[in-house]
Design an enzyme around this catalytic site. Structure first.
Site, short mmCIF file in Angstrom:
data_model
loop_
_atom_site.label_atom_id
_atom_site.label_comp_id
_atom_site.label_asym_id
_atom_site.label_seq_id
_atom_site.Cartn_x
_atom_site.Cartn_y
_atom_site.Cartn_z
N GLY A 1 0.77 -1.23 0.00
CA GLY A 1 0.00 0.00 0.00
C GLY A 1 0.80 1.29 0.00
O GLY A 1 0.33 2.31 -0.46
N ASP B 1 0.75 3.40 4.28
CA ASP B 1 -0.38 4.13 3.74
C ASP B 1 -1.41 4.47 4.81
O ASP B 1 -1.93 5.57 4.85
CB ASP B 1 -1.02 3.37 2.58
CG ASP B 1 -1.42 1.94 2.93
OD1 ASP B 1 -1.10 1.46 4.04
OD2 ASP B 1 -2.04 1.28 2.08
N ASP C 1 -4.94 1.38 10.62
CA ASP C 1 -6.35 1.05 10.83
C ASP C 1 -6.49 0.37 12.19
O ASP C 1 -6.70 1.01 13.20
CB ASP C 1 -6.83 0.16 9.69
CG ASP C 1 -8.33 -0.07 9.68
OD1 ASP C 1 -9.00 0.23 10.68
OD2 ASP C 1 -8.85 -0.57 8.66
N GLY D 1 -4.03 -1.10 13.78
CA GLY D 1 -2.77 -0.95 14.52
C GLY D 1 -1.93 -2.21 14.53
O GLY D 1 -0.77 -2.20 14.95
N LYS E 1 -6.68 6.13 11.24
CA LYS E 1 -8.09 6.02 11.66
C LYS E 1 -8.29 6.31 13.15
O LYS E 1 -9.43 6.42 13.60
CB LYS E 1 -8.65 4.65 11.30
CG LYS E 1 -8.89 4.53 9.81
CD LYS E 1 -9.81 3.38 9.49
CE LYS E 1 -10.10 3.35 8.00
NZ LYS E 1 -10.91 2.18 7.65
#
Length: 173
Positions: A42, A98, A101, A103, A129
């Site tokens: 990513g 990237d 989310d 973690g 996030k």
């Protein structure tokens, strides 16, 4: 085919990436033995754009990590899929990804690099996030706080698709 809702425009992303590169350059200066470690797959577009704005001399390496597979939810398990065995000992390491989310990826990668005697490990992530309690160590540099949606584009994908988009969008269910 997925329906997409734009979240961050291409120009907005490029401006923020430039700002991140400048901040990283100020932090490390010119004397650091900096190793930038990108987390595949990513990060590849973000990393390529970011390093063009980092004035600190550096090397680049990659780790392949996977926690999503073809799913739109993290499995919670992190698999190391590629490790080039770059010298870590005694270096300042900047991990670039990237998105943070769940973690799980950072909670796996940071200790992995510290166990190899890095002088310091810092994190730069494009999207965060901000899931409560997910991270053992938070990112020093964050591009954008991300909404609680599944995001694609600018390197992020569903499986292997939609990574090529020059902007970031949410997948609409």
């Amino acid at each position: 085919m997925h329906q997409l809702e734009p979240v961050y425009r291409a120009g907005e992303i490029q401006e923020r990436v430039r700002d991140l590169g400048e901040a990283i350059s100020r932090y490390y200066g010119q004397t650091s033995d900096l190793l930038i470690v990108g987390l595949l797959k990513g990060c590849f577009i973000f990393l390529a754009d970011l390093v063009r704005h980092i004035r600190t001399p550096h090397e680049i390496a990659f780790l392949g990590v996977e926690s999503y597979g073809d799913s739109m939810q993290s499995s919670g398990r992190v698999d190391l899929t590629y490790d080039p065995k770059t010298r870590i000992r005694g270096r300042s390491v900047l991990v670039v990804d990237d998105i943070i989310d769940s973690g799980a990826t950072m909670n796996y990668v940071v200790p992995y690099l510290e166990e190899q005697d890095a002088d310091e490990v810092q994190i730069c992530v494009l999207l965060h996030k901000r899931s409560p309690g997910a991270l053992e160590r938070d990112a020093r540099w964050v591009g954008f706080d991300a909404p609680e949606k599944f995001l694609v584009g600018y390197g992020l994908g569903v499986g292997e698709s939609l990574r090529y988009l020059p902007y970031i969008a949410a997948v609409v269910e």
